[in-house]
Design an enzyme around this catalytic site. Structure first.
Site, short mmCIF file in Angstrom:
data_model
loop_
_atom_site.label_atom_id
_atom_site.label_comp_id
_atom_site.label_asym_id
_atom_site.label_seq_id
_atom_site.Cartn_x
_atom_site.Cartn_y
_atom_site.Cartn_z
N LYS A 1 -3.53 7.62 12.90
CA LYS A 1 -5.05 7.47 13.04
C LYS A 1 -5.73 8.86 12.85
O LYS A 1 -7.09 8.85 12.23
CB LYS A 1 -5.31 6.58 13.98
N TYR B 1 1.50 6.20 15.68
CA TYR B 1 0.39 5.45 15.38
C TYR B 1 -0.92 6.32 15.48
O TYR B 1 -1.65 6.34 14.73
CB TYR B 1 0.15 4.24 16.36
N VAL C 1 0.86 -1.22 0.07
CA VAL C 1 -0.03 -0.11 -0.02
C VAL C 1 0.89 1.08 0.01
O VAL C 1 0.20 2.44 -0.01
CB VAL C 1 -0.91 0.01 1.29
N THR D 1 -6.41 -8.91 17.83
CA THR D 1 -5.81 -9.21 16.55
C THR D 1 -4.38 -9.64 16.72
O THR D 1 -3.75 -9.21 17.72
CB THR D 1 -5.84 -8.22 15.33
#
Length: 225
Positions: A160, A156, A62, A191
């Site tokens: 976001k 992070y 990506v 996850t």
């Protein structure tokens, strides 16, 4: 009737975690799914095939414009359309910390994948979505975009926040052209990405204490969203 019958969905980071759960759910609802990931997609494709769904895998980085463009072209070649882009691929790197000691390379890598990856997905998917009669863009942000993280992870969190703002902008630009754009902002979801940070009870409790329900979320809860 399945809710996604006749739809084509491209999901980044779909070989595992949230992306795989979404790919399997979308396929079970009738969508033709493009599994786009750097990791091998054989397992998720096999799982979808076994339940009578339809999916195809394409290797996709990506952060690379040509790779993302090729993934969208793969969707067009395989299925002739695209109605859903689910920008799920993302990272939370181990040395992401506070502003004083997060390595710049970590910040740059995080922004490259989490933010530029969303931009490139939208850049190349939107023309095909528009040509297919409109559709939906779903971007994975995080609750930290709204309130910050109790455990420092400045790169992070910044990434976001950028995804959330970008999603609002895209929603405004394309609102009258038949394309919806929404950002999912989940709390901590169990996850593989999160599990590697929960190596002992103290680390688990440090996150759990901030969750009113007293448990981590499950991938299927986000996929249904």
């Amino acid at each position: 009737m399945n809710r996604l019958s006749g739809k084509v969905a491209l999901i980044t980071g779909a070989a595992s975690g949230l992306g795989r759960t979404a790919a399997e759910l979308f396929a079970s609802e009738g969508a033709k799914v493009v599994v786009a990931d750097l990791a091998d997609g054989d397992e998720v494709i096999s799982a979808i095939d076994a339940t009578g769904g339809e999916a195809t895998y394409v290797r996709c980085d990506v952060t690379d414009a040509d790779s993302v463009a090729a993934a969208v072209e793969h969707a067009r070649e395989e299925y002739g359309a695209l109605h859903v882009l689910y920008n799920n691929a993302g990272v939370m790197l181990a040395d992401d910390d506070g502003p004083e000691n997060t390595p710049l390379s970590t910040y740059e890598r995080t922004m490259d994948i989490n933010v530029k990856g969303v931009l490139l997905g939208c850049r190349y998917a939107l023309p095909l979505i528009l040509a297919s009669g409109g559709g939906s863009i779903v971007n994975v942000a995080s609750f930290v975009a709204h309130m910050g993280a109790a455990t420092p992870q400045v790169a992070y969190t910044a990434s976001k926040g950028a995804v959330l703002a970008m999603t609002r902008e895209i929603a405004v630009i394309y609102a009258r052209r038949g394309v919806r754009a929404n950002a999912l902002c989940p709390g901590p979801i169990m996850t593989p990405l999160l599990a590697k940070f929960l190596s002992d009870d103290a680390k688990r409790e440090r996150r759990l204490v901030h969750i009113p329900m007293g448990r981590f979320g499950e991938p299927h809860e986000i996929a249904h969203g």
